[in-house]
Scaffold this motif. Structure first.
Motif, PDB file in Angstrom:
ATOM      1  N   THR A 287       0.861  -1.178   0.000  1.00 10.14           N
ATOM      2  CA  THR A 287       0.000   0.000   0.000  1.00 10.14           C
ATOM      3  C   THR A 287       0.899   1.230   0.000  1.00 10.14           C
ATOM      4  O   THR A 287       1.972   1.218   0.602  1.00 10.14           O
ATOM      5  N   LEU A 288       0.454   2.282  -0.678  1.00  7.72           N
ATOM      6  CA  LEU A 288       1.250   3.500  -0.785  1.00  7.72           C
ATOM      7  C   LEU A 288       0.724   4.579   0.159  1.00  7.72           C
ATOM      8  O   LEU A 288      -0.488   4.779   0.271  1.00  7.72           O
ATOM      9  N   TYR A 289       1.665   5.288   0.802  1.00  4.75           N
ATOM     10  CA  TYR A 289       1.313   6.374   1.708  1.00  4.75           C
ATOM     11  C   TYR A 289       2.185   7.582   1.397  1.00  4.75           C
ATOM     12  O   TYR A 289       3.322   7.446   0.919  1.00  4.75           O
ATOM     13  N   TYR A 290       1.656   8.760   1.704  1.00  7.52           N
ATOM     14  CA  TYR A 290       2.512   9.961   1.698  1.00  7.52           C
ATOM     15  C   TYR A 290       3.396   9.918   2.936  1.00  7.52           C
ATOM     16  O   TYR A 290       2.942   9.603   4.033  1.00  7.52           O
ATOM     17  N   ALA A 291       4.653  10.260   2.744  1.00  8.93           N
ATOM     18  CA  ALA A 291       5.609  10.188   3.848  1.00  8.93           C
ATOM     19  C   ALA A 291       5.788  11.510   4.578  1.00  8.93           C
ATOM     20  O   ALA A 291       6.449  11.560   5.611  1.00  8.93           O
ATOM     21  N   ASP A 292       5.216  12.595   4.039  1.00 11.10           N
ATOM     22  CA  ASP A 292       5.392  13.900   4.677  1.00 11.10           C
ATOM     23  C   ASP A 292       4.131  14.732   4.485  1.00 11.10           C
ATOM     24  O   ASP A 292       3.305  14.465   3.605  1.00 11.10           O
ATOM     25  N   GLU A 293       3.976  15.753   5.319  1.00 13.33           N
ATOM     26  CA  GLU A 293       2.764  16.580   5.288  1.00 13.33           C
ATOM     27  C   GLU A 293       2.604  17.313   3.958  1.00 13.33           C
ATOM     28  O   GLU A 293       1.489  17.593   3.516  1.00 13.33           O
ATOM     29  N   ASN A 294       3.701  17.627   3.309  1.00 15.85           N
ATOM     30  CA  ASN A 294       3.642  18.332   2.023  1.00 15.85           C
ATOM     31  C   ASN A 294       3.373  17.397   0.845  1.00 15.85           C
ATOM     32  O   ASN A 294       3.266  17.844  -0.303  1.00 15.85           O
TER      33      ASN A 294
END
Length: 479
Positions: free
Chosen positions: A118-125
């Motif tokens: 599964t793919l996730y964003y690693a940072d708030e930006n």
């Protein structure tokens, strides 16, 4: 199946050019080889859509305007049925110029590193993406390399994963022979994709909780090869006197409808199996309904499985659990045969759906390669035309929706937007537990009759635009 389809193909051969009064259209002889390929692929796709497509009457105007020079892939995408508001109803019918690869996603035989993610964003930006392993297949390169559920990958072959490159990076890298994965601790894992069978019977065990003896099965795809192992698993469950089943379909995009029938025969209460009660009905277009009549499958114990490797006989005798309650773990990646299985069993037993709304693929289809169709319709072509078509359309194919599946009463409760869970729980591969562990988020929600959200403090937000799993994978093999 092929014999019955071929009968219709030979009876209803309609050439794209519209020369209905002639044996065939030979205008292809004036074309270049490339344009001849386009012509014959259009002949094939047009006839498949005209004859077998579930919504063929609804798209009649589009069928009537099908030039032999059309971009076949785009034409079929444009034709896919939409409702009165213009919303896509059919999201699955498609033409491919790599039939062998597409077919491999259904059989489970493919080139792979043997892992799901599964793919996730690693940072708030949202500038970087982390790839989180959800599970690995036993005896796969990924398993041999030590990858497990929850591992976080931040780069592939030296390239950081970003919103701009992740689709290309994943598609190009994960089937290559040289894969280097950079983990979130900067360590590296090297592995190679290989030709392998992705065994969908991923994990099974007995769990005892509050006086209930559960059989737990994590099942990732309805391949034909899975049937023999499924029978062994259910005989094991029966020998252990399980009283309820937990069927984990959270990553199961579907597969063969016959495999769903085999599985259903071991889950439904024994009396319904003894009575040969109706498991599922097939709703076709008017052409197929007239040709085949009312189609339905019943619960039974003896099956003939046929694929490219031949046929084998399977018996589920002695494997029926005779239970009245099943818990099903589902997410938006649970589709097609996963949903049809639940659809057919719902009238007969208590089914507790835990997780998230399922994908909503309420129809089944045929995967057919162009040379096979031309073989079915061979009598409608001259030898020269037939041989040319066979040569030029090699490895072209179509996945076409042909039926809506329904329960014994004709109802399809997952249409159009999937099954809504009885209790919501969110898959969390970062919770620190492997699939089958009683503390794993979704399994714990089943066992404790609770709902659980994504763990807090993870710092990752799931991508909305995931690369889709092959959810277009139900095949009707009954005919």
């Amino acid at each position: 199946m092929e014999k019955r389809i071929a009968t219709i193909a030979a009876a209803i051969v309609l050439i794209v050019s519209g020369c209905s009064g002639e044996k065939e259209d030979k205008s292809w002889k004036n074309l270049s080889n490339e344009d001849r390929t386009t012509y014959f692929v259009n002949v094939f796709a047009y006839n498949m859509m005209k004859t077998y497509y579930l919504w063929n009457e609804e798209i009649e105007s589009g069928l009537a305007d099908w030039p032999p020079t059309a971009d076949t892939k785009q034409k079929v995408l444009d034709l896919r049925y939409k409702d009165a508001q213009g919303r896509s109803v059919d999201k699955w019918t498609q033409v491919t110029d790599d039939y062998n690869a597409f077919h491999g996603t259904v059989t489970g035989d493919t080139k792979s590193a043997g892992m799901d993610y599964t793919l996730y964003y690693a940072d708030e930006n949202k500038q970087h993406i982390v790839m989180v392993v959800t599970y690995t297949y036993p005896d796969s390169p990924a398993a041999a390399a030590g990858l497990v559920r929850g591992d976080k990958i931040v780069a592939m072959n030296g390239s950081l994963i970003t919103p701009d490159n992740y689709k290309t990076l994943l598609q190009d890298t994960m089937q290559s022979s040289n894969i280097t994965l950079t983990m979130d601790d900067n360590s590296e894992v090297s592995l190679s994709a290989v030709d392998m069978y992705l065994d969908p019977v991923n994990c099974y065990k007995i769990i005892e909780k509050d006086g209930i003896r559960y059989g737990y099965l994590h099942f990732t795809g309805f391949t034909l090869k899975a049937c023999e192992k499924l029978v062994d698993v259910f005989k094991f469950f029966k020998s252990e006197a399980v009283s309820e089943l937990i069927l984990d379909l959270r990553y199961n995009g579907g597969g063969y409808s016959l495999t769903a029938e085999v599985l259903a025969s071991m889950i439904v209460p024994q009396k319904e199996l003894n009575n040969s009660s109706v498991f599922q009905r097939e709703i076709y277009n008017s052409v197929l309904t007239e040709a085949w009549g009312v189609e339905q499958t019943v619960f039974k114990t003896d099956f003939t499985l046929q694929d490219d490797g031949g046929s084998i006989e399977i018996s589920t005798a002695g494997a029926n659990l005779d239970i009245n309650k099943m818990h099903v773990i589902m997410t938006g990646s649970s589709a097609s045969a996963s949903e049809s299985l639940v659809c057919g069993l719902l009238p007969y037993m208590d089914i507790d759906i835990v997780g998230q709304r399922s994908y909503g693929k309420f129809c089944g289809g045929f995967i057919v390669d162009a040379p096979t169709w031309f073989g079915w319709a061979k009598e409608s072509f001259s030898t020269e035309t037939y041989n040319t078509a066979i040569e030029l359309t090699d490895n072209w194919g179509i996945y076409v929706m042909v039926s809506r599946y329904a329960d014994k009463d004709g109802n399809t409760p997952c249409m159009p937007d999937g099954f809504e869970p009885d209790r919501e729980a969110i898959d969390d591969p970062l919770d620190g537990y492997q699939l089958g562990d009683e503390n794993e988020t979704m399994l714990s929600a089943v066992l404790n009759n609770t709902t659980k959200a994504l763990s807090k403090g993870v710092g990752l937000v799931m991508l909305e635009d995931q690369i889709p799993r092959p959810a277009v994978r139900i095949i009707n093999t009954k005919h």
